[in-house]
Motif scaffolding. Structure first.
Motif, PDB file in Angstrom:
ATOM      1  N   PHE A  28       0.819  -1.201   0.000  1.00 18.47           N
ATOM      2  CA  PHE A  28       0.000   0.000   0.000  1.00 18.47           C
ATOM      3  C   PHE A  28       0.862   1.264   0.000  1.00 18.47           C
ATOM      4  O   PHE A  28       2.059   1.244   0.261  1.00 18.47           O
ATOM      5  N   ASN A  29       0.207   2.362  -0.336  1.00 22.67           N
ATOM      6  CA  ASN A  29       0.802   3.706  -0.294  1.00 22.67           C
ATOM      7  C   ASN A  29       2.072   3.818  -1.123  1.00 22.67           C
ATOM      8  O   ASN A  29       2.958   4.617  -0.803  1.00 22.67           O
ATOM      9  N   GLY A  30       2.179   3.030  -2.189  1.00 21.51           N
ATOM     10  CA  GLY A  30       3.318   3.186  -3.081  1.00 21.51           C
ATOM     11  C   GLY A  30       3.208   4.465  -3.884  1.00 21.51           C
ATOM     12  O   GLY A  30       2.114   4.864  -4.297  1.00 21.51           O
ATOM     13  N   HIS A  31       4.345   5.108  -4.138  1.00 23.21           N
ATOM     14  CA  HIS A  31       4.333   6.331  -4.935  1.00 23.21           C
ATOM     15  C   HIS A  31       4.092   6.022  -6.404  1.00 23.21           C
ATOM     16  O   HIS A  31       3.823   6.930  -7.190  1.00 23.21           O
ATOM     17  N   GLN A  32       4.233   4.751  -6.773  1.00 21.84           N
ATOM     18  CA  GLN A  32       3.799   4.305  -8.086  1.00 21.84           C
ATOM     19  C   GLN A  32       2.834   3.128  -7.885  1.00 21.84           C
ATOM     20  O   GLN A  32       1.821   3.292  -7.228  1.00 21.84           O
ATOM     21  N   GLY A  33       3.159   1.964  -8.424  1.00 21.91           N
ATOM     22  CA  GLY A  33       2.213   0.864  -8.352  1.00 21.91           C
ATOM     23  C   GLY A  33       2.443  -0.054  -7.162  1.00 21.91           C
ATOM     24  O   GLY A  33       3.389   0.097  -6.386  1.00 21.91           O
ATOM     25  N   GLY A  34       1.539  -1.042  -7.038  1.00 24.69           N
ATOM     26  CA  GLY A  34       1.678  -2.034  -5.989  1.00 24.69           C
ATOM     27  C   GLY A  34       2.604  -3.164  -6.407  1.00 24.69           C
ATOM     28  O   GLY A  34       3.701  -3.322  -5.880  1.00 24.69           O
ATOM     29  N   VAL A  35       2.170  -3.979  -7.398  1.00 22.19           N
ATOM     30  CA  VAL A  35       2.970  -5.086  -7.930  1.00 22.19           C
ATOM     31  C   VAL A  35       3.148  -4.855  -9.425  1.00 22.19           C
ATOM     32  O   VAL A  35       2.164  -4.660 -10.146  1.00 22.19           O
ATOM     33  N   TYR A  36       4.381  -4.920  -9.896  1.00 19.04           N
ATOM     34  CA  TYR A  36       4.713  -4.623 -11.292  1.00 19.04           C
ATOM     35  C   TYR A  36       5.437  -5.835 -11.872  1.00 19.04           C
ATOM     36  O   TYR A  36       6.552  -6.161 -11.455  1.00 19.04           O
ATOM     37  N   ILE A  37       4.791  -6.519 -12.845  1.00 22.60           N
ATOM     38  CA  ILE A  37       5.339  -7.740 -13.429  1.00 22.60           C
ATOM     39  C   ILE A  37       5.585  -7.473 -14.905  1.00 22.60           C
ATOM     40  O   ILE A  37       4.639  -7.182 -15.647  1.00 22.60           O
ATOM     41  N   PHE A  38       6.821  -7.579 -15.346  1.00 23.55           N
ATOM     42  CA  PHE A  38       7.151  -7.217 -16.727  1.00 23.55           C
ATOM     43  C   PHE A  38       8.314  -8.092 -17.209  1.00 23.55           C
ATOM     44  O   PHE A  38       8.893  -8.875 -16.452  1.00 23.55           O
ATOM     45  N   GLY A  39       8.634  -7.973 -18.514  1.00 23.44           N
ATOM     46  CA  GLY A  39       9.774  -8.690 -19.069  1.00 23.44           C
ATOM     47  C   GLY A  39       9.695 -10.190 -18.866  1.00 23.44           C
ATOM     48  O   GLY A  39      10.632 -10.817 -18.396  1.00 23.44           O
ATOM     49  N   GLU A  40       8.522 -10.798 -19.210  1.00 19.04           N
ATOM     50  CA  GLU A  40       8.321 -12.243 -19.101  1.00 19.04           C
ATOM     51  C   GLU A  40       8.405 -12.726 -17.643  1.00 19.04           C
ATOM     52  O   GLU A  40       8.821 -13.841 -17.362  1.00 19.04           O
ATOM     53  N   GLY A  41       8.005 -11.876 -16.748  1.00 20.29           N
ATOM     54  CA  GLY A  41       7.926 -12.296 -15.355  1.00 20.29           C
ATOM     55  C   GLY A  41       6.747 -13.215 -15.126  1.00 20.29           C
ATOM     56  O   GLY A  41       5.762 -13.221 -15.859  1.00 20.29           O
ATOM     57  N   ARG A  42       6.853 -14.011 -14.069  1.00 20.06           N
ATOM     58  CA  ARG A  42       5.757 -14.899 -13.682  1.00 20.06           C
ATOM     59  C   ARG A  42       5.466 -14.673 -12.202  1.00 20.06           C
ATOM     60  O   ARG A  42       5.521 -13.567 -11.728  1.00 20.06           O
TER      61      ARG A  42
END
Length: 881
Positions: A498-512
């Motif tokens: 919570f209260n992140g200055h951007q997102g909560g969970v960020y999954i990119f670049g073929e992440g799982r």
């Protein structure tokens, strides 16, 4: 009073002995007339047969300071027998002694306690223990805690007493918080067999042997000398007194205990440092060594050519399990080749216990655990280090508990190259990069930690990293709370993010990864973001109150998004865009401030078995080439509509239940071409399906009923196909086609609708085949026949299809429609003309014309069944949720 033995006497009692050993004539003279005796306040004569007063003799077992570390006193059976016979003799002799003479027992009875306490405070420990055995009064006074506290602090120089519950455990205690009659004496016995390192003090003792006679304490000037002196002993104890110990070669391969000894905060006064080699090195054989309450430093000369990046403050090698307790540790070593950490633990079965330590302001890594090492690290503060606070690599698997890892100039904790570890209840914050980084096959377990205020992010898992992050608090990070990328596959479960200055969970670049049962809220950007071919499992999370959207899937993102609750986000609950193709199943997506699920710019995927309700805009929007499968969802309570397909949107909508929306259940417009089949679209507060502005689509075998406006409205150049639909029980018409639209109608069943079955505006010529239109109530036709104003039926919110006119006499325009009955009655005799057969309400009845309507006030039989312009009541679904 009997004289103590020579071997145990302190300075004061040794003087007493010298006073009594005078020539016989002198003793005789001293014991002469009463006048002579009374001229002295007391006598220190040594009596041949000392006779203690009745009931005052103390057993020799009491208070003797033991030579062993346990403090127990042993006495042989023979000695006990002699003591018993002596007590009997003393009792018999006491019967014949005249106790009326105060001079004979002056010390025992008449000297003030304050004076005796002052005298006792000058005695050494063994003399003081002998005094404890004299009599009950002496036992009480000599056992006074203030006496032992003074002696304890003069010998050990520590402000608090120390207990030793086990050979390698030392516990500082508050005197007023322990259940002990004399904690200072107990602590003195605990430490008595220790070897002391106190530079210069050994010479002082040697030069004043008479003063320290009877005290069996060893002093050394260096730690190396002390270590050599205790080789072969079981759990020997070395006390380091205040000072700076530099340049010693301290290789520990025995179970020795080294403890700092100084007043106040001990590590501030006891400093061990090295400039060339690691300060302390633990080798095999030191299984239970102890190092505690000192400052340990490695301060290499950076201008020297000697490499120093391989050295540390503390090195623990294979098969070592020392205890390092309450130390301040700082390394100035620089370079990345072999780290040069403040504490380095490496090798199989390397398993130290490091607790209550401060590892700070190092020029490299704080704590480095490598090469299958283990260990227990707890209650440490790790801060301000140039590289990671903690590095764990190469199958190392430490247990790290309740550590405070903060304000690092790099990452807080870095696990990589198959490093593992269990991190429990740690506070990780204000690190320059991520609070926790996992890379290259590392697989840590992180539970009940607080990871916050990272200047980059909270948790960063990349390059095939794994790990389990369970029940942590992850908040207030500059970037995402959790980053997952490059084929990494962590488990993120039960966390509050919570209260992140951007997102909560960020999954990119073929992440799982498995993102499960988390509470993700109040972040500045999306609660969960999935992009660039990433394919996580998002299950059972609560994603809410974000300042952006709930879940954002873009740039060919994928993922299984299942059984989540997504609500009260500022933008869309779920965004799917730019070639993404996630699967959303069994989610509850509700109460958003915009759209529920938003497909745009070629967003695809499957939306199946979800409950989507109570959004300020549509429940689902599809546009710009998006082509999702929307199946078996419940979509209701939208303040705009149920599903909106526009700007070239596609999609297959099947087996959905769409109801109780404030506007159309399904909107299709602007060249969109979806396929709707087997849906139930009912009880809308507007129409069922509205197709306009060039909308198309195939609608087959849907059930459309009980909607306030037309079951299907087709308008403005639209051209859909309707096959085998059931359209019934509507409060307006079944199908209305208007405004140059057309349609293909085949096999539809249209019945029991209020206004009519199929209503066609002027110029509309749809292709119709095998439709069944029957049983409709035809309220418009009946109203015309009865001469009523159609506004009584339509109001402002419903637009019945009929012949509308304009009045040239009243100068009305094409936008001011007048129903046929108002033309006949209100505009009788005027110059009027027919405009069109289409959907309008009557402006005459609405009172918007200058001429007052003569039919407006007449009651009609249908008034109680019409939806007028009043505000809609709260939906049933809102009331039950």
């Amino acid at each position: 009073m009997s004289s103590p033995s020579r071997n145990s006497s302190g300075p004061t009692l040794r003087r007493s002995r010298r006073l009594t050993q005078q020539p016989t004539t002198s003793r005789t003279k001293t014991s002469g007339s009463p006048q002579d005796r009374s001229s002295r306040p007391y006598s220190l004569r040594r009596k041949a047969s000392p006779i203690p007063p009745p009931c005052e003799t103390i057993s020799v077992h009491q208070g003797i300071l033991a030579g062993s570390s346990s403090g127990t006193t042993s006495i042989t059976a023979s000695t006990a027998s002699k003591a018993k016979r002596a007590r009997l003799t003393h009792h018999q002799a006491a019967q014949s002694v005249n106790l009326s003479n105060p001079e004979d027992n002056f010390l025992q009875y008449h000297v003030p306690s304050e004076i005796l306490l002052k005298i006792f405070s000058y005695l050494l420990e063994k003399d003081l223990c002998n005094v404890l055995c004299v009599c009950k009064r002496f036992n009480t006074l000599a056992g006074d805690p203030t006496v032992w506290k003074k002696m304890y602090q003069s010998v050990y120089e520590m402000s608090l007493p120390v207990l030793r519950p086990s050979p390698t455990r030392f516990k500082f205690v508050q005197p007023d918080k322990v259940d002990s009659p004399n904690i200072w004496k107990e602590s003195f016995k605990t430490l008595y067999n220790a070897v002391h390192v106190k530079p210069g003090h050994a010479r002082r003792v040697y030069d004043n042997m008479e003063m320290y006679k009877g005290r069996e304490i060893q002093y050394y000037d260096t730690i190396e000398e002390a270590l050599s002196s205790v080789e072969g002993n079981d759990y020997p104890l070395i006390l380091l007194h205040a000072g700076v110990y530099s340049g010693e070669w301290l290789y520990i391969d025995t179970p020795v205990c080294i403890l700092g000894a100084a007043p106040g905060h001990i590590p501030d006064s006891v400093i061990v440092e090295n400039f060339k080699e690691s300060t302390f090195v633990f080798f095999e054989g030191c299984e239970d060594a102890y190092l505690g309450h000192i400052s340990i430093r490695f301060n290499p000369d950076h201008q020297s050519n000697t490499p120093h990046h391989k050295h540390s403050c503390v090195e623990v090698g294979s098969c070592c399990s020392p205890i390092i307790d309450s130390c301040n540790i700082r390394s100035r070593s620089q370079g990345r080749a072999r780290v040069g950490a403040a504490v380095s633990v490496s090798g199989k079965n390397a398993a130290p216990t490091v607790k209550n330590c401060v590892i700070s302001d190092c020029e490299n890594v704080g704590l480095f655990i490598n090469d299958h090492a283990q260990g227990h690290f707890m209650d440490c503060e790790i801060s301000g280090n140039a590289l990671a606070g903690i590095w764990v690599k190469n199958h190392a698997n430490p247990l790290i508990r309740r550590c405070h890892i903060h304000h690092g100039r790099d990452v807080g904790v870095f696990t990589f190259d198959n490093g593992m570890g269990h991190f429990d209840r740690c506070d990780i914050h204000h690190n320059r990069i991520a609070g926790f980084e996992v890379k290259a096959g590392a697989n840590p377990t992180v539970v009940h930690c607080e990871i916050h205020h990272g200047q980059t992010g909270g948790i960063y898992v990349h390059e095939n990293g794994r790990g389990e992050f369970l029940e942590n608090k992850i908040h207030s990070n500059t970037f995402a709370g959790v980053w997952v990328t490059s084929n990494s596959d962590p488990t993120i479960r039960g966390n509050e993010i919570f209260n992140g200055h951007q997102g909560g969970v960020y999954i990119f670049g073929e992440g799982r990864g498995l993102i499960e049962n988390n509470d993700i809220h109040s972040n500045a950007l999306a609660g969960i973001q999935i992009r660039t071919n990433s394919n996580p499992i998002i299950r059972g999370n609560r994603i809410h109150d974000g300042q952006h959207g709930g879940i954002y899937v873009h740039e060919k993102g994928k993922g299984l998004i299942i059984e989540n609750e997504v609500y009260s986000n500022t933008l869309a609950g779920v965004w799917v865009t730019t070639g993404s193709c996630p699967e959303l199943r069994r989610n509850r997506i509700h109460s958003g401030k915009q759209v529920g699920v938003y497909f745009y710019d070629n967003g695809h995927g499957t939306l199946e078995d979800n409950d989507i309700f109570n959004h300020m805009y549509s429940g689902v929007q599809i546009r710009t080439g998006s082509d999702p499968i929307i199946r078996r969802n419940k979509i209701w309570g939208g303040q705009n509509g149920g599903i909106l397909v526009y700007n070239g949107g596609l999609g297959v909508l099947e087996y959905n239940e769409i109801f109780d929306n404030a506007m159309a259940g399904v909107w299709i417009k602007t060249d969109s071409n979806p396929h709707l089949r087997y849906n139930k679209i009912h009880d809308g507060r507007d129409g069922g399906i509205c197709i306009f502005n060039g909308g198309r689509g195939l609608l087959e075998e849907n059930e459309i009923f009980r909607n306030t406006q037309a079951g299907v409205l087709i308008s403005s150049q639209s051209h859909p196909k309707l096959k085998r639909n059931k359209i019934y029980d509507g409060l307006a018409a079944g199908i209305e086609i208007t405004n140059n639209a057309t349609a293909y109608l085949e096999g539809n069943h249209v019945f029991n609708n209020k206004f009519a079955g199929i209503c066609l505006a002027t110029g509309v010529n749809p292709e119709m085949k095998d439709n069944k239109v029957h049983g409709n109530k035809n309220a418009i036709e009946k109203a015309v026949k009865c001469g009523r104003c159609l506004y009584k039926i339509s109001s402002y919110t419903s637009y019945p299809m009929h012949d509308f006119y304009r009045c040239k006499t009243c100068n009305t325009t094409d936008r001011n429609a007048i129903c046929v009955n108002c033309i006949r009655r209100c505009h009788s005799g005027h110059d009027v003309e027919f405009v069109t057969h289409d959907r309008f309400f009557c402006d005459c009845g609405a009172g918007t014309l200058s001429l007052q309507c003569q039919l407006a006030g007449e009651p009609t039989k249908d008034t109680d069944t019409l939806y007028d312009s009043a505000a809609p009541i709260e939906s049933h679904t809102l009331m039950v949720n």
